[in-house]
Enzyme design. Structure first.
Site, PDB file in Angstrom:
ATOM      1  CE1 TYR A 163      31.880 -50.657  89.789  1.00 12.03           C
ATOM      2  CE2 TYR A 163      33.036 -48.644  89.274  1.00 12.03           C
ATOM      3  CZ  TYR A 163      32.774 -49.672  90.132  1.00 12.03           C
ATOM      4  OH  TYR A 163      33.405 -49.697  91.351  1.00 12.03           O
ATOM      5  CD  GLU A 215      26.529 -55.609  91.850  1.00  7.80           C
ATOM      6  OE1 GLU A 215      26.316 -54.798  92.770  1.00  7.80           O
ATOM      7  OE2 GLU A 215      27.657 -55.760  91.340  1.00  7.80           O
TER       8      GLU A 215
END
Ligand SMILES: CCCCCCCCCCCCC[C@@H](O)CC(=O)SCCNC(=O)CCNC(=O)[C@H](O)C(C)(C)COP(=O)(O)OP(=O)(O)OC[C@H]1O[C@@H](n2cnc3c(N)ncnc32)[C@H](O)[C@@H]1OP(=O)(O)O
Length: 242
Positions: A164, A171
Site C-alpha cells: 500500500y 502514484e
C-alpha cells in the site's frame, strides 16, 4: 387464525426462496467477476514481464499494456456497485475512494499526460497494483469456493502492509512528475473569461488531490489493518458504518 398462520408461513417460505435465488445469482456473478479480474491482472503481469525481458528497459512498457490496464481497472468500478447493492459486505465509501483514485490515476494522469508514461514511478505503481490485484481477486475466488489456501489468505492480509505505501509513493511521484506538463499545457483547465463564468485549474486540482492522500490513505490502511486482525486473528471489530 389457522389460515392466517399458514399464509404467514407461505409468505416466509417465498421470501426465503427469493433470497436464496438472489444469493445464487450474486455468487455466480461474483465468481465470474473475480475469475475475469484475476485473469486480467495475470495477463498484465505476463505482458509486463515479457516486455521487460524482451526489451531490457521499462521505456514503452506502459504503452504496451495501456489498453488492458484501462479496461480492467475501469471494470473495477463495478465493485462500488457490488457494495451499494449489498452483494459484498464492504463499505461503499472505502471501496469508492480506492477504485476512484485508481481510475483517476489511469485516465486523468497516466493516459492523459504522455510525457510521464515512461517514469519509473509508473512502473512502481503498476507492479504493486498487479501483484496486489492477482492476490486479492484469487483470494475472493477461492473464498467463494470455500477452498481458500492459507498462503493466499496470508498474502492478502500481509502484503498490503508494504504494498500500500509503495503504491502510494508510485502514484504521488507520478502526479508530481505530471505537474509541470499540466501547468505548461494548461490542460483540463478553464480560464476566465468564458461563457460559463467559471474557472478551473487542473494544476491546483492535482496539488489538492496529492494533499488529499494525507487524510484519506490512513483510513484505507487502517481499514485493511482491521480486516487483517479480523481475518487472521479472529478479532470481532465493529466498523463505524456497519
Ligand atoms: C477524483 C480525485 C481522486 C483524488 C485522489 C484521492 C486519493 C485518495 C487516497 C487513495 C490511496 C489509494 C492508493 C492505492 O491506489 C494504492 C494501492 O492500491 S497500492 C496496492 C496495495 N493495495 C491494496 O492492498 C489494496 C487494499 N485495498 C483493498 O483491498 C480494497 O480496495 C478495500 C476496499 C480497501 C478493502 O477491501 P474490503 O473491505 O473488501 O476487505 P476484504 O477484502 O477483507 O473483503 C470484505 C468482505 O467482502 C467480500 N468481498 C469483497 N469483494 C468481493 C468480491 N469481489 N467477491 C467476493 N467477495 C468479496 C470479502 O470476501 C469479505 O467477505 P467476508 O467478510 O464475508 O469474508
Amino acid at each position: 387464525m389457522a389460515s392466517g398462520e399458514e399464509d404467514g408461513a407461505l409468505e416466509e417460505k417465498e421470501t426465503n426462496n427469493k433470497k436464496r435465488t438472489k444469493s445464487i445469482i450474486a455468487t455466480a456473478w461474483l465468481m465470474f467477476y473475480n475469475i475475469a479480474m484475476t485473469a486480467g491482472w495475470l495477463v498484465l503481469a505476463v505482458a509486463m514481464t515479457r516486455f521487460y525481458l524482451q526489451k531490457g528497459t521499462h521505456k514503452g512498457l506502459y504503452r504496451s499494456i495501456a489498453r488492458i490496464l484501462k479496461f480492467f481497472q475501469t471494470f473495477a468500478l463495478l465493485e462500488v456497485g457490488h457494495c451499494a447493492i449489498g452483494i459484498v459486505r464492504t463499505s461503499v465509501i472505502v471501496t469508492g475512494v480506492q477504485v476512484c483514485s485508481r481510475i483517476f490515476m489511469v485516465w486523468f494522469i497516466t493516459h492523459s499526460i504522455r510525457q510521464i508514461q515512461n517514469q519509473e514511478s509508473v512502473i512502481l505503481f503498476l507492479v504493486v497494483w498487479t501483484v496486489t490485484e492477482i492476490t486479492r481477486y484469487s483470494f475472493y475466488t477461492f473464498n467463494l469456493l470455500n477452498h481458500l489456501p492459507y498462503f493466499i489468505k496470508w498474502a492478502r492480509y500481509n502484503m498490503f502492509i508494504i504494498m500500500y505505501p509503495l503504491g502510494v509513493i508510485g502514484e504521488l511521484m507520478t502526479i508530481y512528475a505530471a505537474l509541470p506538463y499540466v501547468r505548461k499545457a494548461g490542460m483540463y483547465s478553464l480560464r476566465l473569461p468564458n461563457k460559463y463564468n467559471v474557472s478551473f485549474d487542473y494544476y491546483y486540482f492535482l496539488i489538492i488531490a496529492m494533499l488529499s492522500y494525507i487524510p484519506l490513505f490512513p483510513q484505507l490502511y487502517f481499514h485493511m489493518l482491521r480486516q487483517r486482525r479480523k481475518v487472521l486473528h479472529g478479532e470481532v471489530i465493529l466498523e463505524k458504518d456497519e
